[in-house]
Design a protein around this motif. Structure first.
Motif, short mmCIF file in Angstrom:
data_model
loop_
_atom_site.label_atom_id
_atom_site.label_comp_id
_atom_site.label_asym_id
_atom_site.label_seq_id
_atom_site.Cartn_x
_atom_site.Cartn_y
_atom_site.Cartn_z
N THR A 183 9.81 -14.31 -3.22
CA THR A 183 8.86 -14.51 -4.32
C THR A 183 8.12 -13.21 -4.64
O THR A 183 7.93 -12.87 -5.79
CB THR A 183 7.84 -15.61 -3.99
OG1 THR A 183 7.27 -15.32 -2.73
CG2 THR A 183 8.48 -16.96 -3.97
N ASP A 184 7.73 -12.47 -3.57
CA ASP A 184 7.03 -11.22 -3.82
C ASP A 184 7.90 -10.24 -4.59
O ASP A 184 7.43 -9.57 -5.52
CB ASP A 184 6.58 -10.58 -2.50
CG ASP A 184 5.31 -11.22 -1.98
OD1 ASP A 184 4.75 -12.05 -2.71
OD2 ASP A 184 4.88 -10.89 -0.86
N ALA A 185 9.19 -10.17 -4.21
CA ALA A 185 10.08 -9.23 -4.89
C ALA A 185 10.28 -9.64 -6.34
O ALA A 185 10.20 -8.81 -7.24
CB ALA A 185 11.42 -9.16 -4.16
N ILE A 186 10.50 -10.94 -6.57
CA ILE A 186 10.70 -11.39 -7.94
C ILE A 186 9.44 -11.12 -8.77
O ILE A 186 9.51 -10.62 -9.88
CB ILE A 186 11.06 -12.90 -7.96
CG1 ILE A 186 12.44 -13.10 -7.34
CG2 ILE A 186 11.04 -13.43 -9.39
CD1 ILE A 186 12.79 -14.53 -7.06
N LEU A 187 8.29 -11.42 -8.16
CA LEU A 187 7.04 -11.19 -8.89
C LEU A 187 6.87 -9.72 -9.23
O LEU A 187 6.46 -9.38 -10.34
CB LEU A 187 5.85 -11.66 -8.06
CG LEU A 187 5.64 -13.16 -8.05
CD1 LEU A 187 4.50 -13.52 -7.14
CD2 LEU A 187 5.35 -13.66 -9.45
N SER A 188 7.19 -8.83 -8.27
CA SER A 188 6.98 -7.42 -8.58
C SER A 188 7.91 -6.97 -9.70
O SER A 188 7.52 -6.16 -10.53
CB SER A 188 7.12 -6.55 -7.34
OG SER A 188 8.34 -6.77 -6.72
N VAL A 189 9.12 -7.53 -9.73
CA VAL A 189 10.04 -7.18 -10.81
C VAL A 189 9.47 -7.66 -12.14
O VAL A 189 9.45 -6.91 -13.13
CB VAL A 189 11.42 -7.82 -10.57
CG1 VAL A 189 12.30 -7.62 -11.78
CG2 VAL A 189 12.07 -7.22 -9.34
N VAL A 190 8.95 -8.89 -12.14
CA VAL A 190 8.46 -9.45 -13.39
C VAL A 190 7.19 -8.75 -13.86
O VAL A 190 7.04 -8.42 -15.03
CB VAL A 190 8.24 -10.97 -13.24
CG1 VAL A 190 7.56 -11.53 -14.47
CG2 VAL A 190 9.56 -11.65 -13.02
N ASP A 245 17.72 -13.70 -6.68
CA ASP A 245 18.28 -13.73 -5.34
C ASP A 245 17.20 -14.26 -4.40
O ASP A 245 16.23 -13.58 -4.12
CB ASP A 245 18.73 -12.34 -4.91
CG ASP A 245 19.52 -12.39 -3.62
OD1 ASP A 245 19.41 -13.41 -2.92
OD2 ASP A 245 20.23 -11.42 -3.31
N LEU A 246 17.38 -15.49 -3.95
CA LEU A 246 16.37 -16.10 -3.08
C LEU A 246 16.63 -15.77 -1.61
O LEU A 246 15.81 -16.06 -0.76
CB LEU A 246 16.38 -17.62 -3.24
CG LEU A 246 16.04 -18.17 -4.62
CD1 LEU A 246 16.08 -19.69 -4.60
CD2 LEU A 246 14.66 -17.71 -5.04
#
Lengths: 329, 351, 509
Positions: free
Chosen positions: C423-430, C230-231
């Motif tokens: 990007t920060d949210a996606i990175l934290s998920v990954v 989700d961008l």
């Protein structure tokens, strides 16, 4: 592809016959709407030109991107506007597009931030804040205020919260800050970091400084937004902003005046955004055939603080509470 | 579309092939918007050749990068590092000359190597470590911009005769005749075609040839269509993927050089968020994010569409430029819905 | 045997935590003594500087006295005025007498001798200072791990730990913290701030400032588990803030500029509800595009990412509204249960989402749709409804995050609010171990991931590294974590440990 080109050529031919309207068109390529100051600046210019009879105004918001602004300037050229007002998001990188403006023989008026290629291009007038002076005034005010409190005998720890790296205002004000600090040897810089001119980052940065630096006496914030953010962080740390830590901002937005009156901030060095009248005067004069030389005109700017009467370079500070009701932005 | 009918296809049916639908949709929408602009703002110069050339000039650097991006998207991947790599290129060139005195020729070649190397590295990580392209290239993007900021926090403007020459190398079209009374007049340029535009068009042509007329191009489409079956067919999947990311890295650094020619400076915050501009140009141009479908010509019109919308808003003069963002969002929506319809149409037909 | 491991973990955690608290208390005791004795409240940093730096007793004595004297302000230098300055907070007679009788210069040795006494106390304090920093987080972590294991009833052995993706995230976080501890032992100091009723310290800051990303991360984890991204979250943060401030400040009947004050134009409930509702609807829009029209999530959410910020700008007409409305301030800057409110809000949301996901079948549905949408449809799961709910939830959570962001700065900032949050949210998920290819997800991992990202930022600020380098730091740490988590690497590692275990087992036989 070919068809399109022929179509375009045909249309060009047809439309060249129609002569353009006689009204003066003024185009303005602005950086964006990143702060209260910028909004006031835009509103002032817009109101002044739209209010002038017979003038048309074209406004383009660059959304903080150089490429958008370059695109806007090119579009102004194709529209063959009569005057271009320009404020660049960054100092460098305008040579090419501004020389195109020159080639198209459209008079260029530089506002606020003067690009570093200013000596290579032609412009009819320039108007902008004196950023190094503002930077010097910030430090001078803090220094004189500390002297008046008798604190010039001790070591005073200063932190400098810089603006967006590379922006004209950040470069100029940092230069001014550091130059003036040489005159006040008792002030020692213990922290220097960018807060990107935003409240949120100013707040987070101050929060961190309060923990990493044992003693902060003075905060020099290169704009009011960061100072206002820092005030919240200082309160959260259980200190009293304006007393435990002396806060000097820049720009003089209304919120800063309110903070000074509430005793939470000490001083704000003005950076006047009301360029509208200047722009109108200049264009009227140019229309009348007058010319200006290539020097940057600086607006009249004051210093507003919590005590009043402190002398800094070129002016004396005014008590913020006295003028808060006259402030327009 | 069986083998039998393919040879017999008339020109019309070949043109009407649904796989080109997306490209036509892009071209038609571009023409509609252009016509609207021409009618509405024709008087203030919207229809001049200069305006038209500006559509190319405005986003030439995004266009150059979009050539590589289209290939990456066709393989079913994505690359978020393009703008950062372009910005790093600009920084290397500017810093190299202004602070270290290295000739721009060397730094340009060096930065191209950096772009290719970083691209190949990311491609390798995607293929061999099985890390999703999104995350790999996001990390690459952080890395490139981080290095850029470490090199210099300030924007460095550069002054080198070669850069000036390259930036100044333009094809100028002159108008010699005054069209109102058909008399000779002072030579006044109608428009200029920049070096960057030439690079852009050359790259589009080169990309088309590479994709449509080489074995490599066919491998790219095959991988995007179905990676597993491409592997089973014995195609060099790993090598092709790494090559695609490396080519994309090259395109990004070339875009960075094109951007240097425009701004003659390096800035660590240059082209911030540009990767999304590039991706959305490719998508508007009809490239499917699921891979397997995409054409360079479509991408080119996607880039043009991204310049014509801001131009209209600019010519209007009173609209907030943020409407441009909203319009771009609306266009994206329109296009992916059309894409969806086309894909389901072909699927149904196949059945 | 394996069940007991949980208890051992829990007990060990409790013991370590207690030791940390003891150290914390002894430091506080020392500070209180200084405070009561001299009316000086030390900043943590200066207190640490005096006691933590390695030098001999004489230097500590000098530093301490200097700190106490400078802390009392310049009036102490005059000697005569000192009592008035110092007596106000703590009116101990001893203080008054001491500073009155002896001029500052002569009494230079006094504070140290009266409060500290001997150098052995200093060194024990110094040790306490360091141990507190290690004990508190490690103890809390051990306790938490024990609790989680007991609640889940999973068995624990070395190989499964090595295979778990969260392990690496936790190790990465601990490594960063250890680096911080080595450079500045006082990095971990936590104290109580009476003026605003909350705990105060770097660790609190990290968790507090990671709130926005953690909240969004809860939704993003499930979005990624579905195999999407989700961008649009960053843009929704901006929209939410813009709407809230507009409702508080924009008065159509009185368009003139008004001084921001402790008031709101529309009722507060509307100020909260409208942004959340709009964000929920935008999330639903994303969900519709992806669920019904089967569009690619990246491109479907790109629409709102591109236009959302434009909408936010147009909502506020490009203005930055400021407010002083105190209930609104409480959301981002207030305190609740002695902690900053955002931490409590985050905790409530994290626990709520976890319960919703794990106590109902929803989590399993999400995972099965993420692994294979078609087969899960055949087994009777309505994948469209799942997708719709997940994206709507992410929209709502972005809205909450936006309210917290704008409440922190008490204004809206459509340009910078939520910038790069996606990007920060996606990175934290990954980083937290959820795979981008969909399937299994870990909400706890996301929380750790978002804390790692914030730790990096705090690290950069705290140690005065140019903030522009944050990106490079992020890239470095993420690259390491991702490579360690990559499928081939993990398979290789798990095989190695298994082989070792086998070899050991063979030897024992």
């Amino acid at each position: 592809m070919k068809k399109i080109v022929t179509l375009v050529l045909a249309l060009t031919l047809a439309l060249c016959m129609i002569s353009s309207a006689s009204a003066i068109t003024v185009a303005f390529s602005q950086i964006g709407q990143e702060s209260d100051w910028r909004t006031a600046n835009t509103d002032s210019v817009t109101a002044a030109i739209q209010g002038h009879e017979g003038w048309e105004f074209i406004y383009s918001d660059g959304q903080q991107k150089q490429e958008n602004q370059i695109q806007a300037l090119r579009n102004f050229i194709t529209q063959n506007v009569d005057y271009i007002l320009f404020t660049g998001v960054v100092t460098s990188g305008w040579d090419e597009v501004l020389s195109e403006v020159n080639e198209a023989e459209i008079p260029l008026i530089l506002l606020d931030r003067i690009p570093d290629c200013a000596d290579k291009i032609d412009y009819v007038a320039a108007f902008g804040g004196d950023f190094p002076l503002e930077g010097r005034r910030q430090v001078q005010w803090a220094g004189e205020y500390l002297k008046s409190l008798g604190r010039d005998k001790e070591d005073v720890n200063v932190v400098i919260m810089e603006g967006t790296t590379g922006a004209d205002a950040q470069v100029g004000r940092t230069e001014g800050n550091l130059a003036a600090l040489a005159d006040y040897p008792f002030m020692k810089v213990v922290g220097q970091q960018t807060g990107n001119f935003t409240r949120a980052e100013g707040q987070a940065l101050m929060e961190s400084w309060l923990k990493s630096i044992d003693k902060i006496d003075v905060l020099i914030a290169q704009n009011d937004d960061m100072a206002l953010g820092a005030i919240d962080a200082i309160k959260a740390a259980g200190k009293v902003p304006g007393k435990d830590i002396i806060i000097v901002g820049c720009d003089s937005v209304k919120a800063a005046f309110e903070a000074i009156v509430a005793g939470e901030m000490n001083c704000t060095v003005e950076c006047n955004p009301l360029y509208g009248p200047f722009v109108v005067q200049t264009i009227e004069a140019l229309e009348a055939g007058q010319t200006f030389d290539k020097t940057v005109v600086h607006p009249e700017e004051g210093v507003y603080d919590c005590v009043g009467g402190i002398a800094v370079e070129g002016t004396t500070s005014v008590l913020a509470g006295d003028v808060i009701n006259e402030r327009q932005y | 579309m069986s083998v039998k009918t393919e040879k017999r296809q008339s020109l019309l049916t070949r043109i009407m092939n649904p796989k080109y639908m997306m490209v036509y949709a892009t071209v038609i929408i571009f023409l509609i918007i252009y016509a609207y602009g021409a009618i509405r703002y024709g008087k203030s110069g919207f229809t001049t050749l200069r305006t038209f050339v500006n559509f190319f000039t405005d986003n030439a650097y995004y266009g150059i990068s979009a050539v590589g991006m289209t290939m990456v998207l066709i393989t079913g991947g994505i690359d978020l590092s393009v703008a950062s790599v372009a910005s790093l290129t600009g920084m290397i060139v500017a810093y190299g000359y202004e602070r270290m005195g290295i000739s721009p020729v060397i730094t340009m070649l060096f930065s191209m190597l950096v772009g290719i190397g970083l691209g190949a590295l990311m491609g390798a990580a995607i293929h061999y470590l099985n890390v999703p392209p999104f995350i790999t290239t996001l990390t690459g993007s952080f890395l490139a911009r981080g290095i850029c900021s470490l090199i210099s926090r300030e924007s460095i403007s550069m002054n080198h005769p070669l850069i000036d020459q390259l930036a100044g190398a333009k094809i100028t079209l002159y108008r010699l005749v005054n069209l109102q009374n058909w008399e000779w007049e002072k030579i006044k340029p109608i428009t200029k075609i920049d070096m960057t535009v030439i690079i852009f068009i050359v790259m589009i042509i080169a990309g088309t040839i590479l994709l449509q007329h080489t074995r490599f191009g066919r491998n790219v489409y095959a991988i995007g269509g179905n990676e597993a079956s491409a592997k089973l067919m014995g195609l060099p999947v790993g090598r092709t993927k790494i090559a695609v990311y490396a080519i994309n890295g090259f395109c990004s650094s070339l875009a960075g050089i094109a951007y240097v020619l425009v701004v003659k400076s390096g800035w660590n915050m240059a082209l911030l968020g540009g990767e999304l501009e590039v991706i959305s140009s490719a998508v508007i141009g009809g490239t499917l994010l699921t891979g397997g479908v995409g054409y360079m010509v479509g991408t080119m019109f996607g880039v043009l569409l991204k310049s014509v919308i801001p131009a209209i808003i600019n010519f209007n003069g009173t609209l907030s430029s943020w409407w441009g963002k909203i319009a771009t969002g609306g266009l994206l929506l329109l296009f992916i819905v059309i894409q969806r319809l086309v894909v389901s149409y072909t699927e149904r037909k196949r059945k | 045997m394996k069940k007991k491991l949980h208890l051992i973990l829990l007990i060990a955690g409790a013991v370590v935590l207690a030791a940390g608290l003891y150290c914390f208390a002894s430091i506080c005791g020392m500070k209180d003594a200084v405070y009561a004795g001299y009316g000086v409240s030390f900043s943590d940093a200066s207190f640490a500087k005096v006691f933590v730096n390695d030098h001999d007793e004489e230097a500590v004595r000098e530093d301490f006295n200097a700190a106490v004297l400078s802390g009392t302000g310049d009036s102490a230098a005059d000697g005569t005025e000192a009592p008035t300055g110092t007596e106000t907070p703590a009116e101990t007679e001893a203080t008054g007498a001491e500073t009155e009788t002896a001029p500052a210069a002569a009494s230079a040795g006094a504070p140290y001798d009266t409060v500290i006494g001997s150098f052995s106390r200093v060194s024990s304090l110094r040790t306490a200072w360091r141990l507190q920093g290690i004990f508190l987080p490690v103890g809390a972590l051990l306790c938490l791990a024990g609790l989680v294991l007991i609640l889940r009833g999973k068995h624990l052995d070395f190989a499964s730990i090595m295979r778990s993706k969260i392990t690496w995230a936790v190790i990465a976080e601990i490594l960063i913290l250890i680096v911080c501890l080595i450079i500045r032992p006082d990095f971990f100091s936590i104290s109580y701030q009476p003026s605003n009723h909350m705990l105060y310290g770097n660790l609190i800051d990290i968790i507090n400032r990671s709130a926005e990303i953690t909240i969004i991360g809860m939704g993003m984890t499930m979005v990624i588990a579905l195999g999407g991204t989700d961008l649009s979250v960053g843009a929704l943060v901006a929209v939410s803030g813009a709407l809230a401030l507009k409702l508080m400040r924009w008065d159509p009947t009185n368009p003139l500029y008004q001084t921001p004050g402790d008031y709101t134009v529309y009722p507060f409930i509307l100020v909260l509800a409208v942004p959340l509702l709009v964000c929920l609807l935008m999330g639903l829009f994303n969900g519709m595009l992806i669920g019904r029209l089967k569009l690619q999530p990246i491109i479907a959410t790109l629409i709102l990412m591109v236009s959302g910020r434009g909408i936010a700008q147009i909502v506020t007409n490009g203005k930055q509204y400021t407010t002083m409305y105190s209930p609104f301030r409480w959301i981002g800057q207030g305190s609740c249960l002695y902690l900053p409110t955002p931490i409590v809000i985050t905790a409530v949301i994290v626990v709520g989402v976890m319960l919703f996901v794990r106590k109902t079948a929803f989590g399993t549905f999400v995972e099965s749709v993420g692994i294979n949408a078609n087969s899960s449809r055949l087994s009777g799961i309505d994948s469209r409804a799942i997708i719709l709910i997940v994206f709507a939830l992410t929209g709502l959570l972005s809205g909450i995050s936006g309210l917290i962001y704008s409440s922190r700065i008490m204004s809206n900032d459509s340009n910078n609010a939520g910038l790069n949050y996606e990007t920060d949210a996606i990175l934290s998920v990954v980083i937290g171990g959820t795979s981008m290819t969909g399937g299994k997800f870990s909400l706890a991992g996301t929380v750790i991931g978002s804390i790692i990202i914030r730790t990096i930022v705090t690290f950069v600020y705290f140690f005065g590294i140019p903030a522009d380098a944050t990106m490079a730091f992020k890239a470095l740490i993420i690259a390491v974590v991702i490579v360690l988590q990559a499928e081939p690497v993990r398979v290789w590692m798990a095989k190695r440990t298994e082989r070792r275990a086998l070899a050991k087992g063979g030897a024992m036989k």
